[in-house]
Design an enzyme around this catalytic site. Structure first.
Site, PDB file in Angstrom:
ATOM      1  N   HIS A 366       0.805  -1.222   0.000  1.00  0.00           N
ATOM      2  CA  HIS A 366       0.000   0.000   0.000  1.00  0.00           C
ATOM      3  C   HIS A 366       0.838   1.271   0.000  1.00  0.00           C
ATOM      4  O   HIS A 366       0.431   2.282  -0.571  1.00  0.00           O
ATOM      5  CB  HIS A 366      -1.023  -0.043   1.125  1.00  0.00           C
ATOM      6  CG  HIS A 366      -2.151  -0.953   0.776  1.00  0.00           C
ATOM      7  ND1 HIS A 366      -2.139  -2.296   1.084  1.00  0.00           N
ATOM      8  CD2 HIS A 366      -3.267  -0.726   0.052  1.00  0.00           C
ATOM      9  CE1 HIS A 366      -3.227  -2.845   0.591  1.00  0.00           C
ATOM     10  NE2 HIS A 366      -3.930  -1.928  -0.040  1.00  0.00           N
ATOM     11  N   CYS A 678     -10.284  -1.386 -10.429  1.00  0.00           N
ATOM     12  CA  CYS A 678      -9.635  -0.288  -9.700  1.00  0.00           C
ATOM     13  C   CYS A 678      -8.292  -0.714  -9.113  1.00  0.00           C
ATOM     14  O   CYS A 678      -7.683   0.014  -8.358  1.00  0.00           O
ATOM     15  CB  CYS A 678     -10.555   0.273  -8.623  1.00  0.00           C
ATOM     16  SG  CYS A 678     -10.968  -0.929  -7.356  1.00  0.00           S
TER      17      CYS A 678
HETATM   18  C1  PEP Z   1      -7.079  -4.107  -4.910  1.00  0.00           C
HETATM   19  O1  PEP Z   1      -6.932  -5.030  -4.118  1.00  0.00           O
HETATM   20  O2  PEP Z   1      -6.886  -4.215  -6.137  1.00  0.00           O
HETATM   21  C2  PEP Z   1      -7.517  -2.788  -4.448  1.00  0.00           C
HETATM   22  C3  PEP Z   1      -7.816  -1.844  -5.300  1.00  0.00           C
HETATM   23  O3  PEP Z   1      -7.527  -2.586  -3.103  1.00  0.00           O
HETATM   24  P1  PEP Z   1      -6.198  -2.325  -2.242  1.00  0.00           P
HETATM   25  O4  PEP Z   1      -5.042  -2.208  -3.164  1.00  0.00           O
HETATM   26  O5  PEP Z   1      -6.413  -1.095  -1.452  1.00  0.00           O
HETATM   27  O6  PEP Z   1      -6.132  -3.548  -1.390  1.00  0.00           O
END
Ligand code: PEP
Ligand code: MG
Length: 760
Positions: A366, A678
């Site tokens: 993240h 996303c």
């Molecule tokens: C994903 O898992 O692709 C997502 C968009 O959520 P995050 O990256 O915040 O886990």
């Protein structure tokens, strides 16, 4: 024959000693000494593979002629070369009778008959060969062989690290040599040239960097004050608790106070400060030196004292850090840390932060995602980086290739400056696309939304021409605080987001913590955090948190009505039903309070393989779907997205991921629900084109990549993309898929857009 415990102890001791060595040479020399002792043999030598010359170099030996150290053996020659190329141990009673035996006169090894060599392999790379020899004809036992193999497996990482440190020292000592770089995962593209600032988490001894003291006398005084304050604190705690303590526990307090009174420890630190090291670095060196020393002692009582010394060091460090001045960030700061946290990079003034380097984590952690959102070139998982020695060093961050260059020569600097300029020009070229539609040459519209987290992201994203927010990671503001934000605080933050984008939609994801996203004030300690209490699982168990957040979102949307709510980490329909029920309850409460708000659209993230097989059942219960390809890739391929060791197995272009993505969009459309992506692959021009061809209705990505993706969309046709998709869906492995896509882009004259550093 070893007793199991004894073998383990010996192994542990050797690894620790080698680990604690001051430099690579010392590490190797300790290694050969200790192995010779442990196996009661006459010779132990270590040959290190030189990647440049393709030779094995005798780096250290006990038992062969010392004058032979430095001798080079071509990798195709002799038994050492054979061990290396076969990547297997070779155990011979009579080495000279082996056809590959090659006698090296300088070593004086003709006296030795028996030979046991094992390869030292790190990340599939043969780093060297460890050899023991004996003059009597002796077949080394199976236990000896097992011991050496185990030792070498453990030592490989230690050696890689020591070698990297050695390389760094050598490069610092004589700059101007070949470019020295450390590899990791390119986590946010771009080039940054700047000065490394090593940041460490508070009260963590191991991550305190070496740094030159700004003012020696002030540092000595600060250290003395810290000692004094720690001593007083311990005495007070000791007094307060004396009634409740058992005698042996009380004795511990006395030992602490005594250690702090004892001049030895303090004097050692002061003398290091006098030599020019800052107080925190001097403290780390002395304390860890003692800790290592104590940890090697056989006597278990004394060995335990290592913990006390470390504890004491941490206390003094905390005092030093509470009084020390804040970081002094140069205008071209490249932030380096063992583990970059979002809070850390928020500490650097935005205009000064050029690049980010993290020893841990990988491109899909993240922290990396946030860095990409802010357009800061980043390399993650630079596992062999001797981080502590980098402070103040000039570096180049190559976020495309995942490299960190230290002390680059003028030639390399020139090349990278040119690249940075070209990059700027390319970005300026994108500016003109802001107001143009995201549309292919044959008229297919693909709306491009943005992913946000920080409040500043939303304004920046709006300016870049995003048509809405496809994913607002609401946990980011939670991570910046030291307690849960109140409903009002949340409402204010959300309102800013909604207002910036109104009337376009803003998709707010409910709190998604767990995995690699921790809240300091809500610790979750689990062995398997990515398979644990994460996302919707946490918030359904804490309906008070969920309700408060949704109420804040709803109130924030008052008069704007552009709110969409999205649920993360859903793995069964019950979760959707429970969450929908809570959302409706919050809606009822808020409207009962007099707000005139429309019920928001509710959607689900498809991130777990279980959801892929139940798309229709899920889609029928909600208004929209969005694929979280970061987690979906992680769970489909069983690869921790945060673990640099397996980073190269993580690949969103793996055929299984593509097959799943294709199935999701088909099933969602069959029940008439829109579906977007996303995850990070939406922001990669190559995969964005593939997703478009599959039929995804919208892509949501970081603001930095938005115009980059748009520029590609505007230069291809949907028909071309579909042809490319059909082509790659017949392929069964990711590298082939990647090169097929690259080739197609090259042919279409778009190759440069995929990889701007190709010419370096
Ligand atoms: C994903 O898992 O692709 C997502 C968009 O959520 P995050 O990256 O915040 O886990
Ligand atoms: Mg996710």
């Amino acid at each position: 024959m070893y007793a199991t415990g004894q073998m383990l102890n010996t192994l542990k001791r050797i690894v620790q000693e080698v680990n604690a060595a001051a430099d690579f040479e010392e590490a190797l020399s300790l290694l050969v000494d200790r192995v010779r002792e442990a196996l009661s043999t006459e010779v132990c030598s270590v040959f290190v593979f030189d990647r440049e010359t393709h030779q094995y170099v005798l780096m250290a030996t006990r038992g062969l002629n010392q004058a032979a150290v430095g001798v080079e053996i071509p990798y195709t020659q002799g038994l050492v070369g054979l061990v290396g190329s076969r990547e297997e141990p070779i155990n011979l009673e009579d080495a000279a009778s082996h056809p590959r035996f090659h006698y090296i006169a300088a070593t004086g090894e003709e006296r030795f008959k028996s030979f046991l060599g094992v390869p030292i392999v790190h990340h599939r790379r043969v780093m060297g060969v460890l050899v023991v020899q004996q003059s009597t004809q002796r077949r080394f036992s199976e236990e000896d062989e097992a011991f050496l193999v185990t030792l070498s497996a453990q030592l490989a990482a230690v050696m890689a690290h020591a070698e990297a440190t050695g390389r760094l020292n050598a490069a610092v000592a004589h700059t101007g040599g070949g470019p020295l770089y450390f590899s990791g995962a390119g986590a946010a593209p771009g080039v940054a040239i700047g000065t490394a600032v090593v940041m460490s988490p508070k009260a963590h001894l191991e991550s305190v960097p070496d740094r030159v003291a700004d003012n020696i006398e002030e540092d000595i005084q600060a250290f003395k004050d810290a000692i004094h304050a720690t001593r007083t604190e311990i005495q007070q705690v000791g007094k307060r608790m004396s009634k409740d303590l058992r005698p042996e526990e009380r004795a511990l307090f006395d030992v602490y106070v005594q250690m702090l009174n004892d001049d030895t420890l303090g004097n050692e630190v002061i003398s290091k400060i006098r030599d020019g090291q800052w107080a925190q670095g001097a403290l780390r060196q002395v304390i860890l030196g003692y800790v290592q020393h104590f940890e090697m002692i056989e006597d278990s009582y004394l060995r335990e004292r290592a913990t006390d010394i470390r504890d004491l060091g941490v206390r003094v460090l905390a005092k030093l850090q509470s009084t020390s001045v804040e970081y002094n960030f140069p205008d071209d700061t490249v932030l380096v840390a063992e583990e970059i946290s979002p809070a850390m990079f928020a500490e650097v003034p935005e205009e000064k932060l050029r690049g980010l380097i993290s020893v841990r984590g990988s491109a899909n952690s993240h922290a990396a995602i946030l860095a990409r959102a802010r357009g800061i070139p980043t390399v993650m998982g630079v596992v062999d980086l001797p981080c502590m020695q980098l402070d103040g060093v000039q570096v180049i961050v190559d976020g495309y290739q995942g490299r960190l260059y230290t002390d680059p020569g003028s030639e390399l600097l020139m090349q990278y400056r040119r690249l940075a300029k070209e990059e700027q020009a390319m970005l300026r070229g994108f500016e003109s696309l802001k107001k143009l539609p995201s549309e292919t040459t044959d008229g297919h519209r693909l709306p491009l939304f943005v992913n946000t987290g920080l409040t500043t992201d939303s304004v920046r994203s709006r300016e870049r021409g995003a048509e809405g927010v496809g994913l607002y990671r609401t946990e980011v503001p939670f991570m910046m605080m030291d307690r849960f934000p109140s409903e009002e605080e949340q409402r204010d933050i959300y309102r800013q987001h909604l207002a910036t984008f109104a009337p376009d939609p803003v998709t707010m994801r409910t709190l998604d913590v767990g995995g690699d996203k921790a809240l300091s004030y809500f610790p979750i300690n689990e062995d398997n955090p990515f398979l644990g209490w994460r996302g919707i699982r946490v918030t359904l168990d804490h309906p008070e948190l969920f309700l408060q957040q949704v109420r804040a979102m709803l109130k924030a949307s008052n008069g704007l009505n552009n709110l969409h709510v999205m649920l993360p980490m859903v793995s069964n329909v019950t979760e959707i039903e429970e969450a929908s029920h809570l959302i409706f309850r919050a809606y009822k409460e808020v409207t009962d309070e007099g707000y005139d708000i429309q019920m928001p659209k509710v959607g689900v993230m498809v991130e777990v393989p279980a959801a892929v097989y139940q798309i229709k059942a899920i889609a029928e219960r909600v208004d929209f779907l969005s694929v979280g390809s970061n987690d979906l890739t992680q769970y489909l391929l069983a690869v921790d997205r945060n673990n640099p060791r397996v980073a190269d197995v993580y690949d969103s272009l793996h055929p299984s991921v593509l097959i799943a993505l294709d199935a999701i969009v088909r099933s969602a459309h069959e029940v008439g629900r829109p579906v977007s992506v996303c995850g990070e692959m939406a922001g990669n021009p190559a995969s964005a084109v593939i997703l478009m061809a599959m039929g995804y209705d919208m892509l949501s990505m970081n603001a930095t990549h938005l115009l980059w993706v748009k520029s590609v969309i505007r230069q291809v046709s949907l028909a071309w993309s579909k042809e490319l998709l059909a082509n790659i869906m017949t392929l069964d492995n990711a590298p082939l898929i990647r090169s097929t896509v690259e080739l197609a882009f090259e042919k279409a004259g778009l190759g440069r857009l995929l990889n701007p550093t190709k010419r370096l």
